[in-house]
Design a protein around this motif. Sequence first.
Motif: not given
Length: 297
Positions: A259, A263, A275-277, A279-280
Amino acid sequence: MSEPTASGEAARRAPDLAIVIVNYNAGAHLLACLSSVLAAAGDATLEVVVVDNASRDGSAQRAAERFPEVRVIETGTNRGFAAGVNVGLRATTAPFVFVLNPDAEVTVGTLGGLAKLARERPRAGLLGPVIRNADGSLYPSGRTFPSIAQAVGHAFVGPFDPDNHWTRSYTMSGWDRTTERVVDWVSGSAMLLRRAALDEIGLLDEGFFLYGEELDLCTRLRDGGWQVVFTPEVEVTHEGGVSTGRSRRMNLIHSRSIYRYYRKHRARGWRRMLLPFAWVALRVRAELVSVTRRAER
């Protein structure tokens, strides 16, 4: 007055090559690693440094006793691989630095030959050798920077079906690794670094505790106009997992490192929205791999 001996002259020569080994509870593997390095020096004058990240198994002390020519630096705490390498880089002076995992051994070729090859490739900021697994099979060091599709396919399908087309493309599986080739990146378990290149782009990013630091380094080298070269000049056999194991914690650390890389280098423009997707997805992948490995035991 007696004439200077050949060994005395060699001792006064500036080192051709530094060896940096970051150790963490590698046990007898560290001793085997050092034996292989010293035996594979060839015509190179070496400076060998073991950076010990607070091992509890006495491996660093045994290395210091058995190999008095090796400098052992105790960090006092486990600062991670990238930080440990940087300690070794700052403690050495040679123009080339061979970074080697403590559970790896040089098995084919000489380090002098590898340094000579690096001198002949003035734009090579990093050279990666052939890496074999403990069973003799070829580890696919020397890879492409994956596209998003390749990265997703490799991350989620690769652990369960290594022969899938995303992984095969990403690892360049059609190449037998018997020829020299400019690649995007190589494994950090064995890599030769050119100090002049590091002087330009900086040392390893210590924000990577484990995993991903070589991917980041190779990206910065290539962005800076340096080449990453794979070479069959030297072969290394790598046991793998001796210091880290294959625990859920390691899988989570791996997910954080990937990640961080995404990023830092890939999340530009519209990709920042992912980015949020990412990370998950990486956390889910880490948990899936952990569950699968527990079931296989």
